[in-house]
Design an enzyme around this catalytic site. Structure first.
Site, PDB file in Angstrom:
ATOM      1  N   GLY A  88       3.917  -4.532 -14.581  1.00 60.27           N
ATOM      2  CA  GLY A  88       3.184  -3.513 -15.330  1.00 60.27           C
ATOM      3  C   GLY A  88       1.698  -3.762 -15.505  1.00 60.27           C
ATOM      4  O   GLY A  88       1.094  -3.254 -16.461  1.00 60.27           O
ATOM      5  N   SER A  89       1.074  -4.474 -14.573  1.00 54.24           N
ATOM      6  CA  SER A  89      -0.370  -4.697 -14.757  1.00 54.24           C
ATOM      7  C   SER A  89      -1.163  -3.400 -14.522  1.00 54.24           C
ATOM      8  O   SER A  89      -2.187  -3.164 -15.172  1.00 54.24           O
ATOM      9  CB  SER A  89      -0.882  -5.831 -13.867  1.00 54.24           C
ATOM     10  OG  SER A  89      -0.887  -5.452 -12.520  1.00 54.24           O
ATOM     11  N   ARG A 100      21.641   9.197  -6.916  1.00 60.08           N
ATOM     12  CA  ARG A 100      20.196   9.293  -7.094  1.00 60.08           C
ATOM     13  C   ARG A 100      19.836  10.558  -7.877  1.00 60.08           C
ATOM     14  O   ARG A 100      18.951  10.558  -8.726  1.00 60.08           O
ATOM     15  CB  ARG A 100      19.550   9.332  -5.704  1.00 60.08           C
ATOM     16  CG  ARG A 100      18.249   8.627  -5.597  1.00 60.08           C
ATOM     17  CD  ARG A 100      17.819   8.550  -4.149  1.00 60.08           C
ATOM     18  NE  ARG A 100      18.235   7.309  -3.529  1.00 60.08           N
ATOM     19  CZ  ARG A 100      17.567   6.159  -3.645  1.00 60.08           C
ATOM     20  NH1 ARG A 100      16.471   6.088  -4.342  1.00 60.08           N
ATOM     21  NH2 ARG A 100      17.993   5.072  -3.041  1.00 60.08           N
ATOM     22  N   ASN A 140       0.904   7.808  -7.021  1.00 61.61           N
ATOM     23  CA  ASN A 140       1.375   6.434  -6.830  1.00 61.61           C
ATOM     24  C   ASN A 140       0.196   5.553  -6.436  1.00 61.61           C
ATOM     25  O   ASN A 140      -0.799   6.041  -5.902  1.00 61.61           O
ATOM     26  CB  ASN A 140       2.421   6.419  -5.694  1.00 61.61           C
ATOM     27  CG  ASN A 140       2.971   5.036  -5.423  1.00 61.61           C
ATOM     28  OD1 ASN A 140       3.275   4.268  -6.347  1.00 61.61           O
ATOM     29  ND2 ASN A 140       3.097   4.674  -4.146  1.00 61.61           N
ATOM     30  N   HIS A 150      -0.590   2.033  -4.140  1.00 61.93           N
ATOM     31  CA  HIS A 150       0.014   1.155  -3.130  1.00 61.93           C
ATOM     32  C   HIS A 150      -1.046   0.150  -2.674  1.00 61.93           C
ATOM     33  O   HIS A 150      -2.209   0.525  -2.484  1.00 61.93           O
ATOM     34  CB  HIS A 150       0.507   1.996  -1.938  1.00 61.93           C
ATOM     35  CG  HIS A 150       1.150   1.182  -0.870  1.00 61.93           C
ATOM     36  ND1 HIS A 150       2.422   0.665  -0.994  1.00 61.93           N
ATOM     37  CD2 HIS A 150       0.682   0.757   0.325  1.00 61.93           C
ATOM     38  CE1 HIS A 150       2.718  -0.031   0.098  1.00 61.93           C
ATOM     39  NE2 HIS A 150       1.680   0.015   0.916  1.00 61.93           N
ATOM     40  N   VAL A 167       8.062   7.697   1.930  1.00 59.56           N
ATOM     41  CA  VAL A 167       7.614   6.553   1.116  1.00 59.56           C
ATOM     42  C   VAL A 167       6.165   6.178   1.426  1.00 59.56           C
ATOM     43  O   VAL A 167       5.770   6.108   2.584  1.00 59.56           O
ATOM     44  CB  VAL A 167       8.494   5.308   1.399  1.00 59.56           C
ATOM     45  CG1 VAL A 167       8.054   4.133   0.541  1.00 59.56           C
ATOM     46  CG2 VAL A 167       9.941   5.629   1.161  1.00 59.56           C
TER      47      VAL A 167
HETATM   48  C1  GAR Z   1       1.135  -3.178  -7.344  1.00 54.30           C
HETATM   49  O1  GAR Z   1       0.456  -4.034  -6.478  1.00 54.30           O
HETATM   50  C2  GAR Z   1       1.377  -1.818  -6.697  1.00 54.30           C
HETATM   51  O2  GAR Z   1       0.317  -1.433  -5.866  1.00 54.30           O
HETATM   52  C3  GAR Z   1       2.624  -2.099  -5.897  1.00 54.30           C
HETATM   53  O3  GAR Z   1       3.417  -2.864  -6.759  1.00 54.30           O
HETATM   54  C4  GAR Z   1       2.573  -3.659  -7.582  1.00 54.30           C
HETATM   55  C5  GAR Z   1       2.996  -3.468  -9.012  1.00 54.30           C
HETATM   56  O4  GAR Z   1       2.299  -4.341  -9.851  1.00 54.30           O
HETATM   57  N1  GAR Z   1       3.267  -0.874  -5.499  1.00 54.30           N
HETATM   58  C6  GAR Z   1       3.856  -0.698  -4.318  1.00 54.30           C
HETATM   59  O5  GAR Z   1       3.961  -1.583  -3.483  1.00 54.30           O
HETATM   60  C7  GAR Z   1       4.400   0.702  -4.075  1.00 54.30           C
HETATM   61  N2  GAR Z   1       4.841   0.843  -2.743  1.00 54.30           N
HETATM   62  P1  GAR Z   1       2.213  -4.049 -11.403  1.00 54.30           P
HETATM   63  O6  GAR Z   1       3.660  -3.887 -11.894  1.00 54.30           O
HETATM   64  O7  GAR Z   1       1.577  -5.294 -11.973  1.00 54.30           O
HETATM   65  O8  GAR Z   1       1.399  -2.823 -11.614  1.00 54.30           O
END
Ligand code: GAR
Length: 217
Positions: A14-15, A67, A109, A111, A146
């Protein structure tokens, strides 16, 4: 003007959620984080929501047979909280076409790559293996495929000699935390609008110069 009500969907640390919470704490930010939903019961991000006094829910995908059932529960939670926009922030569940089209233009989103390169998992490791010189992150509208969908914004960082997966991930993450609140603001303020498959910006958003590795004049 009333602030937009935003839900953040998480699965873990969750950063990025924290970056959005911090941005929304600014009086002039156009959104309030009204709901945090995790599909994993012990996601660390839930503590961040609790600390900020934000309503949170765990909707564990394992509790649902399909789902569609999972997403129906998710949709109910979003509706009850009168959510206007949904941000996926490390939400590691595939969403159905139907959910993506219900929320079209209001579901985004983040990524950790410069999409459309390096979709999917193990992104940092794959970028180092591929020897790319620029990496980065992307905020995009969610489409049924995705890590695809019209791109709202991107930030680039260099891949440096000696980088391993963790070092590169940390450098990208720092930019994720800056980019996500900026893109959400643009979306809410109508400055980044979905138009077919692209997101044209308002004329006043003009970057300066180039970002290159190695540096160029
Ligand atoms: C982040 O780096 C985000 O970009 C990635 O997961 C991490 C979550 O970190 N998302 C993906 O890879 C989506 N395909 P966080 O929980 O600290 O925000």
């Amino acid at each position: 003007m009333a602030k937009a009500r935003v839900a953040v969907l998480i699965s873990g640390r969750g950063s990025n959620l924290q970056a959005l919470i911090d941005a929304a704490a600014q009086p002039d930010y156009p959104a309030e984080i009204a709901l945090v939903v995790s599909n994993r019961p012990r996601a660390a991000g839930l503590d961040r929501a609790a600390k900020a006094g934000i309503q949170q829910e765990t909707i564990d995908h394992k509790d649902f047979a399909t789902r569609d059932d999972f997403e129906a529960a998710l949709n109910d939670a979003l509706k009850i909280s009168k959510i206007d926009f949904v941000c996926l922030a490390g939400f590691m569940r595939l969403l159905t076409d139907s959910f993506a089209s219900d929320w079209r233009g209001r579901l985004i989103n983040i990524h950790p790559s410069l999409l459309p390169a390096f979709k999917g998992l193990h992104v940092h490791e794959r970028m180092i293996e591929a020897g790319v010189k620029l990496a980065g992150c992307t905020v995009h509208f969610v489409s049924p495929e995705v890590d695809a969908g019209p791109i709202i914004g991107q930030a680039a960082v260099p891949v440096l000699p000696g980088d391993d997966e963790d070092k590169l991930a940390a450098r990208i993450l720092e930019q994720e935390h800056k980019l996500y609140p900026v893109c959400l603001r643009l979306l809410i303020e109508g400055k980044a609008r979905l138009s077919g498959h692209t997101v044209p910006f308002a004329d006043d958003i003009v970057p300066d110069g180039a970002f290159a590795n190695p540096p160029i004049e």
